[in-house]
Design a protein around this motif. Structure first.
Motif, PDB file in Angstrom:
ATOM      1  N   THR A 248     -12.566 140.594  54.057  1.00  0.00           N
ATOM      2  CA  THR A 248     -13.163 140.683  52.731  1.00  0.00           C
ATOM      3  C   THR A 248     -14.679 140.705  52.858  1.00  0.00           C
ATOM      4  OG1 THR A 248     -12.973 138.294  52.565  1.00  0.00           O
ATOM      5  CG2 THR A 248     -11.275 139.585  51.496  1.00  0.00           C
TER       6      THR A 248
ATOM      7  N   PRO B 174     -15.796 144.423  46.415  1.00  0.00           N
ATOM      8  CA  PRO B 174     -15.407 145.260  47.542  1.00  0.00           C
ATOM      9  C   PRO B 174     -13.906 145.193  47.795  1.00  0.00           C
ATOM     10  CG  PRO B 174     -17.347 143.953  48.105  1.00  0.00           C
ATOM     11  CD  PRO B 174     -16.849 143.471  46.780  1.00  0.00           C
TER      12      PRO B 174
ATOM     13  N   TYR C  25     -16.964 145.252  40.426  1.00  0.00           N
ATOM     14  CA  TYR C  25     -16.683 143.926  40.997  1.00  0.00           C
ATOM     15  C   TYR C  25     -15.288 143.410  40.623  1.00  0.00           C
ATOM     16  CZ  TYR C  25     -21.632 143.246  42.246  1.00  0.00           C
ATOM     17  OH  TYR C  25     -22.884 143.349  42.784  1.00  0.00           O
ATOM     18  N   ARG C  26     -14.699 143.977  39.555  1.00  0.00           N
ATOM     19  CA  ARG C  26     -13.358 143.506  39.191  1.00  0.00           C
ATOM     20  C   ARG C  26     -12.386 143.628  40.354  1.00  0.00           C
ATOM     21  NH1 ARG C  26     -12.482 144.116  33.075  1.00  0.00           N
ATOM     22  NH2 ARG C  26     -14.604 144.344  32.344  1.00  0.00           N
ATOM     23  N   TRP C  27     -12.578 144.635  41.187  1.00  0.00           N
ATOM     24  CA  TRP C  27     -11.680 144.756  42.344  1.00  0.00           C
ATOM     25  C   TRP C  27     -12.408 145.074  43.653  1.00  0.00           C
ATOM     26  CZ3 TRP C  27     -12.697 148.591  38.943  1.00  0.00           C
ATOM     27  CH2 TRP C  27     -12.996 149.841  39.461  1.00  0.00           C
TER      28      TRP C  27
ATOM     29  N   SER D 169     -11.386 152.644  28.450  1.00  0.00           N
ATOM     30  CA  SER D 169     -11.045 151.451  27.693  1.00  0.00           C
ATOM     31  C   SER D 169     -12.118 150.379  27.868  1.00  0.00           C
ATOM     32  CB  SER D 169      -9.684 150.933  28.167  1.00  0.00           C
ATOM     33  OG  SER D 169      -9.498 149.579  27.821  1.00  0.00           O
ATOM     34  N   LEU D 170     -12.578 150.195  29.095  1.00  0.00           N
ATOM     35  CA  LEU D 170     -13.580 149.151  29.354  1.00  0.00           C
ATOM     36  C   LEU D 170     -14.947 149.521  28.789  1.00  0.00           C
ATOM     37  CD1 LEU D 170     -12.821 148.054  33.034  1.00  0.00           C
ATOM     38  CD2 LEU D 170     -11.920 147.120  30.903  1.00  0.00           C
TER      39      LEU D 170
ATOM     40  N   PRO E 283      -7.168 147.999  39.325  1.00  0.00           N
ATOM     41  CA  PRO E 283      -6.186 147.834  38.247  1.00  0.00           C
ATOM     42  C   PRO E 283      -5.331 149.088  38.021  1.00  0.00           C
ATOM     43  CG  PRO E 283      -8.274 146.888  37.604  1.00  0.00           C
ATOM     44  CD  PRO E 283      -8.521 147.591  38.912  1.00  0.00           C
TER      45      PRO E 283
ATOM     46  N   GLU F 108     -21.222 145.922  38.158  1.00  0.00           N
ATOM     47  CA  GLU F 108     -20.607 144.821  37.411  1.00  0.00           C
ATOM     48  C   GLU F 108     -19.141 145.109  37.105  1.00  0.00           C
ATOM     49  OE1 GLU F 108     -21.332 141.764  36.205  1.00  0.00           O
ATOM     50  OE2 GLU F 108     -23.179 141.749  37.370  1.00  0.00           O
ATOM     51  N   ILE F 109     -18.853 146.374  36.798  1.00  0.00           N
ATOM     52  CA  ILE F 109     -17.456 146.730  36.499  1.00  0.00           C
ATOM     53  C   ILE F 109     -16.646 146.860  37.792  1.00  0.00           C
ATOM     54  CG2 ILE F 109     -15.940 148.408  35.366  1.00  0.00           C
ATOM     55  CD1 ILE F 109     -18.229 149.049  33.468  1.00  0.00           C
TER      56      ILE F 109
ATOM     57  N   GLU G 109     -19.243 139.974  47.085  1.00  0.00           N
ATOM     58  CA  GLU G 109     -19.883 140.813  46.066  1.00  0.00           C
ATOM     59  C   GLU G 109     -21.317 141.175  46.443  1.00  0.00           C
ATOM     60  OE1 GLU G 109     -19.797 139.139  42.143  1.00  0.00           O
ATOM     61  OE2 GLU G 109     -17.618 138.953  42.181  1.00  0.00           O
TER      62      GLU G 109
ATOM     63  N   PHE H 250      -8.325 153.739  31.919  1.00  0.00           N
ATOM     64  CA  PHE H 250      -8.799 152.380  32.241  1.00  0.00           C
ATOM     65  C   PHE H 250     -10.312 152.283  32.043  1.00  0.00           C
ATOM     66  CE2 PHE H 250     -10.814 150.256  35.982  1.00  0.00           C
ATOM     67  CZ  PHE H 250     -10.563 148.927  35.668  1.00  0.00           C
TER      68      PHE H 250
END
Lengths: 456, 456
Positions: free
Chosen positions: A7, A78, A74-76, A148-149, A106, A71-72, A10, A145
């Protein structure tokens, strides 16, 4: 180097995308209008916002990623880099096989890497609604997706064969507020024409692109734009975050640079994403084998000529210099719907011309075999597109064993197969057969598509 | 505390499971045989291997996790702890909402956390084949996955309503080499009897368990054992890795212990997994609200009595002291198939009796509303079971806003909804209605099921 999962925090996410265009030798062949002259930004501005067009044309090697986009992401991101130790063990290979796991988004694939920036730049520009096409549905759900965000309407034309094979993808788009129709549809002149000529057509990405562009052009207010999930330069640019992260992750665990980099290739985006940062290294002297893998049913890079062709069925896109099977080509209804595209990213095509890539084709039975081996060793169920990259990685690992070489193999695990069970079911029932595009069909498509078009 | 994703390295994975049984006040009520006397390990040994029975009965607070099991869990564990910042923002809550993302496993839920140890202990014991039941298919695919990796045959009886609603789950099991039939089936005496009485039954977990046990008992060689995906003590034990990891992750980012812990509850396993390590803290004086969330269609903890009942329809399991709606109860065909169980983990039930938990019920429309809100804020599509936990977390976050309190909320994101699109489709089309179990139906089921059985 013993980790099975690497991993990246961020704060270590890449902050610039890499543009291969700045490093290719060229000459680069500009997109042409119907008149055979290079298209102007003004001509393209009817379907794309100016900020994305600027990225499409940029000569900069590095392009900053806006903080709001990060910022968006980062939801998934790296996304994890994983090592396929169980597959290695099964193959008794001295190779170390790493894969960049893009299935963690997602929407379940690498597609949101460009859907998010495209939606974001459009929003900045004042766009209210995006139209697009989708093959297997990965791109359509990714754009739904992102819209929508970010707060845009989203309309998706989904290739009919995939719409029928993967009905759940339509629902996924609906959950994120997207609208999805089967293509060819009755909503556009192109769709109606194709349905009149061939009512039982499985559809193609080329047809779906025509429909999406047509509907974007219909909106006289200019607030509807078109979005493409692959092929174009700015899409390849956005996807390079995959390979840039992978580089940092390999360094983090003290692994050397890969000997082989592999990605499946339909329009070229996940392949470009994982490989372009390494093509950069190859241009600068590194010894790397870089392999785009395509289906034998749609062998654009391995058998299509490098020439000018339209990106869509009805000739609404500019002419692009690329490997192509002809814009009239309708690929056989294989399950890897995302690889059913007649053309190929001009950047990927140009890199092939410059001897930087070694394209290869696998048929769907060989690819499903690799997918099943993957499920039984690594444990995960991959998308049918991704299975082509796995087939390539397996062959490279076997080659390393035969050569007795401790190679480092990196591939892009472009998406999961949760929405693709029907193809697996048909494979397990023995209903799938090997298929390669017959030479005469290719000749026919090229003649019908390329006659009268300019050459590179 | 600003991270949206907290990863834990492999070396920090918990190396022991936590057994709540060692900390409950009691008196604990032992499983009883048909004669009303406590069952002996010998009686249980026909369907479970001795090493798992030992775990089932253990009084130890901590149980070592074998290294070989950790090696397999590393494929996806430690699972990320994420913060739902976008949901927080949307709700304008001062609460910090964390969730343990169990959807990252190859089977897509928390179920492999116990499928892997169960398959492993069986393999050690000499078992060749496992039979089991599954509701929504999460457990059946998890056990097929584990058996594939560990080398056991796997046979799954899948509740008919879910078999019909989620046909792709069967294919998923097939990919991992598992066999899956709809329950009730013609393969067992129980199945044939139920089909004779109620040919159009949606099935139930109770029926499917009976069929799986019956088929395990049929194998005279003793090499077929039965495996249960929830309810039993050793299953709860294996799942505690969820909450133990979450604790370490909260500590890692300097977050305080949660004020509220939430999980959806069918048989109780993901709820127990996330919450038991915090129930331990509560027993030792911490102030925590701990909420199992169940569907109003199957309100075991909120409306079922705490008494002895069978775990299956035909009375082949021992009598367990638990909250129950009666072993003859057939829940309405809601989409959260994994929550359609008449009984509840004895450990969870006992914890409710000791005032440690505050169970709550939501109907499926409210739960789908929460799921859609989740998809549009956090971006991911959850399983219908998981949506119940989200509904609970949303209510707690709103309460924190109303109280002006900066609470820390933790819930278990038990699985993704990739295989559950049809339920979303029906919700989006407005075809789903609210439903609570009518009182008279509950009374009828309890009378038909519990008459003549011992009380706690």
């Amino acid at each position: 180097m013993n980790e099975i999962k690497v991993t990246l925090s961020e704060k270590d996410i890449p902050r610039q995308w890499y543009n291969l265009g700045a490093d290719l030798k060229g000459p680069m062949h500009p997109p042409l209008g119907p008149d055979g002259k290079p298209v102007t930004p003004e001509q393209m501005a009817r379907i794309f916002p100016a900020n994305l067009l600027e990225q499409e044309m940029t000569q900069s090697r590095w392009v900053d990623i806006p903080e709001e986009i990060l910022e968006i992401l980062y939801r998934w991101r790296p996304a994890p880099l994983r090592r396929a130790r169980y597959l290695e063990k099964h193959l008794k290979t001295p190779a170390r096989i790493y894969y960049k796991d893009e299935s963690v988004s997602p929407a379940g694939s690498h597609k949101p890497n460009t859907a998010v920036p495209q939606a974001w730049y459009n929003k900045q520009f004042g766009t209210k609604r995006l139209t697009t096409e989708t093959g297997a549905g990965q791109w359509g759900s990714a754009l739904s997706f992102a819209c929508s965000l970010i707060g845009l309407e989203c309309k998706v034309f989904m290739v009919r064969i995939s719409f029928d094979q993967k009905p759940l993808r339509r629902i996924m788009m609906n959950i994120w507020g997207g609208t999805c129709v089967a293509s060819p549809s009755q909503e556009t002149a192109t769709g109606r024409q194709v349905l009149k000529e061939t009512p039982d057509t499985p559809g193609s990405l080329g047809i779906a692109i025509s429909e999406a562009i047509e509907q974007a052009l219909e909106d006289q207010s200019g607030q509807t734009k078109y979005s493409l999930g692959s092929v174009l330069n700015h899409v390849m640019l956005h996807q390079t975050i995959i390979g840039l992260e992978a580089k940092k992750q390999l360094t983090l665990i003290g692994e050397r640079s890969p000997d082989v980099v592999i990605g499946c290739a339909g329009g070229g985006s996940n392949f470009a994403g994982v490989s372009f940062p390494f093509v950069h290294d190859k241009i600068n002297g590194a010894k790397i084998t870089i392999v785009p893998v395509e289906p034998t049913a749609c062998p654009t890079l391995t058998r299509g000529p490098f020439t000018y062709d339209f990106g869509d069925k009805s000739g609404q896109t500019p002419l692009l210099a690329m490997h192509t099977l002809g814009h009239n080509f309708v690929p056989a209804p294989i399950h890897a719907g995302g690889l059913r595209y007649h053309g190929m990213s001009p950047l990927v095509s140009q890199a092939v011309e410059e001897g930087l890539l070694e394209p290869r084709a696998y048929d769907q039975v060989a690819s499903y075999e690799a997918a099943l081996l993957w499920a039984k060793t690594e444990g995960a169920i991959c998308a049918p597109e991704t299975s082509h990259a796995i087939a390539g990685a397996v062959d490279e690992a076997i080659k390393a064993r035969e050569e007795g070489k401790e190679k480092v193999i990196l591939f892009c695990y472009s998406g999961h197969g949760m929405m693709d069970m029907l193809g697996y079911d048909r494979y397990l029932r023995g209903e799938l057969t090997s298929y390669s595009l017959p030479e005469e069909e290719l000749e026919k498509s090229l003649a019908a598509s390329l006659t009268g078009l300019p050459k590179v």
